[in-house]
Design a protein around this motif. Structure first.
Motif, short mmCIF file in Angstrom:
data_model
loop_
_atom_site.label_atom_id
_atom_site.label_comp_id
_atom_site.label_asym_id
_atom_site.label_seq_id
_atom_site.Cartn_x
_atom_site.Cartn_y
_atom_site.Cartn_z
N ILE A 1 0.84 -1.20 0.00
CA ILE A 1 0.00 0.00 0.00
C ILE A 1 0.88 1.25 0.00
O ILE A 1 1.76 1.39 0.86
CB ILE A 1 -0.91 0.03 1.25
CG1 ILE A 1 -1.81 -1.22 1.29
CG2 ILE A 1 -1.75 1.30 1.28
CD1 ILE A 1 -2.51 -1.41 2.62
N THR A 2 0.66 2.12 -0.98
CA THR A 2 1.28 3.45 -0.94
C THR A 2 0.35 4.32 -0.11
O THR A 2 -0.75 4.65 -0.56
CB THR A 2 1.45 4.03 -2.36
OG1 THR A 2 2.26 3.16 -3.14
CG2 THR A 2 2.11 5.40 -2.30
N PRO A 3 0.74 4.68 1.12
CA PRO A 3 -0.22 5.25 2.07
C PRO A 3 -0.70 6.65 1.71
O PRO A 3 0.06 7.48 1.23
CB PRO A 3 0.57 5.26 3.39
CG PRO A 3 2.00 5.24 3.00
CD PRO A 3 2.08 4.49 1.70
N LYS A 4 -2.01 6.86 1.97
CA LYS A 4 -2.64 8.17 1.83
C LYS A 4 -3.23 8.55 3.19
O LYS A 4 -3.22 7.74 4.12
CB LYS A 4 -3.70 8.12 0.74
CG LYS A 4 -3.15 7.78 -0.64
CD LYS A 4 -4.26 7.68 -1.66
CE LYS A 4 -3.69 7.38 -3.05
NZ LYS A 4 -2.97 6.09 -3.10
N GLY A 5 -3.75 9.74 3.29
CA GLY A 5 -4.21 10.26 4.57
C GLY A 5 -5.27 9.42 5.24
O GLY A 5 -5.34 9.33 6.46
N GLN A 6 -6.14 8.76 4.44
CA GLN A 6 -7.23 7.99 5.01
C GLN A 6 -6.80 6.59 5.46
O GLN A 6 -7.52 5.90 6.18
CB GLN A 6 -8.38 7.83 3.99
CG GLN A 6 -9.01 9.14 3.51
CD GLN A 6 -8.16 9.83 2.46
OE1 GLN A 6 -7.31 9.20 1.83
NE2 GLN A 6 -8.38 11.13 2.29
N ASP A 7 -5.62 6.16 5.02
CA ASP A 7 -5.13 4.82 5.41
C ASP A 7 -4.75 4.81 6.88
O ASP A 7 -4.50 5.84 7.50
CB ASP A 7 -3.93 4.43 4.55
CG ASP A 7 -4.30 4.16 3.10
OD1 ASP A 7 -5.28 3.43 2.88
OD2 ASP A 7 -3.62 4.69 2.21
N HIS A 8 -4.68 3.60 7.45
CA HIS A 8 -4.30 3.45 8.84
C HIS A 8 -3.42 2.22 8.99
O HIS A 8 -3.26 1.43 8.06
CB HIS A 8 -5.55 3.31 9.74
CG HIS A 8 -6.35 2.08 9.45
ND1 HIS A 8 -7.29 2.03 8.43
CD2 HIS A 8 -6.35 0.85 10.01
CE1 HIS A 8 -7.83 0.82 8.39
NE2 HIS A 8 -7.28 0.09 9.34
N ILE A 9 -2.82 2.07 10.17
CA ILE A 9 -1.92 0.96 10.47
C ILE A 9 -2.67 -0.11 11.25
O ILE A 9 -3.46 0.21 12.15
CB ILE A 9 -0.70 1.47 11.27
CG1 ILE A 9 0.13 2.43 10.43
CG2 ILE A 9 0.17 0.31 11.77
CD1 ILE A 9 1.13 3.24 11.23
N GLU A 10 -2.43 -1.38 10.90
CA GLU A 10 -3.05 -2.49 11.59
C GLU A 10 -2.01 -3.43 12.18
O GLU A 10 -0.84 -3.42 11.75
CB GLU A 10 -3.95 -3.29 10.63
CG GLU A 10 -5.14 -2.52 10.11
CD GLU A 10 -6.02 -3.36 9.18
OE1 GLU A 10 -5.69 -4.57 9.00
OE2 GLU A 10 -7.01 -2.83 8.66
#
Length: 452
Positions: free
Chosen positions: A420-429
């Motif tokens: 995943i190329t992270p964006k603002g809406q992404d989160h860490i699991e």
């Protein structure tokens, strides 16, 4: 942590310097009293003159309370013996430098049966880095994460490159490539860029992506993506041996020029598919005779930095192939970087990098273990890969709501093999592997990326 370093040569002194910067309590042991005095004065460490395999010397160094012993003397056998006695005398973890190819092939057996935490071979690791570069010659440097699934690749923007004058925010729109720019080095300064930064000629740009997408990106910017077909190697030491062995397996032709006749005979037996030339690698007539002008790659791997630098400069004037230069002393890195020597390889810094990663992981207390650590331009920036366990306080929070420190970029999230190329809406699991690039060096945990 309390760390004992046995052996104060190039690797030992580098480790002392790096680990003391990180606030660890360092004790050094070496047989040379002048070296011990110099290093202990320079880095404010406790110095002991003696044999690191001596029970009495180790007790004097505080082995009973030590967390880690690192043995990096010039003798593999002494390093292993130091670790074995340290395990018996204290309860610390142990790391041994083992350089002999015979022992290296049995590294897993040695590690398990002697109870070592790590066995590291600087020359072998250097050869692995060179091999990656020769398979992908457009890159100056390649750092591997997620066990090879993700790579950070550095390259220089040359005159006429399509990237010259392009803003980073327009990369995806213009090239339709899924890559993320992590750092830009300009005039010796390392920048963690935002989308507004405009790429310029002579910038050294780092991108993070998968190998396949990286190939697509370099193809679109008209940079060479095919691996080299042949390699001319100067110097027949252990780095050259390990490198030749890996290149031959990949179908790359290898020619080694070595000055010592006895070593040529050894290499002929060890590498029957390689061409071994007995001669002086600094002889211009010999280099021309052996086809330097048509070589796909040239690696200067002798034991002398000055010789390697001059050889690479000469090779640059005669060929257009990939250049590799081994340099152990990087005190004048600004000068070295200005000489266009291709990719610079330093076995002692590779060793330091791997051991620092292990020490950072030992030092972890919050909930994210360091899996991989790479220093970018020595101490100017770092790229770190964290494994997220259930104790991390960042789980489930959208990245846009995290108060990230300045000059820091979350580059990649690997979730069950999905990159995943992270964006603002992404989160860490929980279970994610997260890659961070920052100029705030010496992060110990993923939680350190946010402001307190």
């Amino acid at each position: 942590m309390q760390i004992i370093i046995v052996g104060c040569g190039k690797v030992g002194s580098t480790l002392t310097q790096e680990l003391s910067k990180e606030g660890h309590d360092i004790s050094i042991i070496d047989m040379n009293d002048d070296v011990v005095e110099e290093i202990s004065n320079n880095y404010d460490t406790m110095g002991i003159v003696g044999n690191g395999a001596s029970y009495g010397v180790l007790m004097e160094a505080g082995i009973e309370n030590a967390d880690l012993l690192i043995a990096v003397t010039n003798s593999d056998e002494l390093n292993l013996l130091c670790c074995l006695i340290a395990r018996k005398a204290g309860k610390c973890k142990t790391i041994a430098r083992v350089r002999n190819p015979v022992y290296s092939e049995e590294a897993d057996f040695i590690k398990q049966n002697l109870g070592l935490s790590m066995v590291i071979n600087p020359e072998y690791e250097a050869a692995c880095e060179i091999t990656r570069l020769l398979r992908f010659p457009s890159a100056i440097d390649i750092s591997v994460f997620n066990r090879g699934k993700v790579e950070i690749m550095n390259f220089k923007v040359k005159k006429g490159c399509i990237l010259n004058g392009m803003q980073i925010k327009n990369l995806h729109k213009e090239l339709k490539c899924d890559v993320l720019v992590t750092t830009v080095e300009r005039n010796g300064e390392v920048i963690i860029p935002n989308g507004e930064l405009t790429i310029a000629e002579n910038d050294i740009v780092s991108i993070i992506t998968t190998h396949k997408k990286g190939m697509e990106f370099f193809e679109k910017i008209d940079m060479i993506i095919n691996p080299v077909k042949d390699a001319m190697i100067i110097g027949g030491g252990n780095v050259s041996y390990y490198l030749a062995k890996q290149l031959l397996k990949s179908g790359i032709k290898v020619k080694i020029i070595e000055q010592k006749e006895s070593r040529c005979e050894e290499l002929t037996e060890l590498l029957p598919k390689a061409m071994i030339i007995h001669g002086d690698g600094t002889d211009k007539d010999l280099l021309m005779e052996e086809g330097i002008s048509k070589a796909g790659s040239f690696a200067s791997l002798t034991g002398l930095d000055e010789e390697n630098v001059l050889l690479s400069l000469y090779a640059r004037s005669k060929m257009n192939g990939k250049l590799i230069t081994k340099v152990n002393r990087l005190r004048f890195d600004e000068v070295i970087n200005s000489l266009n020597l291709g990719s610079i390889i330093s076995p002692k810094y590779i060793t330091s990098k791997y051991i620092l990663k292990y020490v950072r992981a030992m030092n972890n207390t919050i909930g994210c273990n360091i899996e991989t650590l790479y220093k970018i331009k020595k101490d100017k920036a770092e790229a770190l890969e964290f494994y997220v366990n259930e104790n991390s306080k960042l789980i489930g929070i959208p990245l846009e709501k995290l108060a990230l420190k300045d000059n820091l970029l979350i580059c990649c999230i690997n979730r069950n093999g999905n990159i995943i190329t992270p964006k603002g809406q992404d989160h860490i699991e929980k279970g994610d592997y997260v890659i961070v690039v920052t100029t705030n060096v010496r992060l110990n945990d993923l939680g350190d990326i946010v402001r307190r």
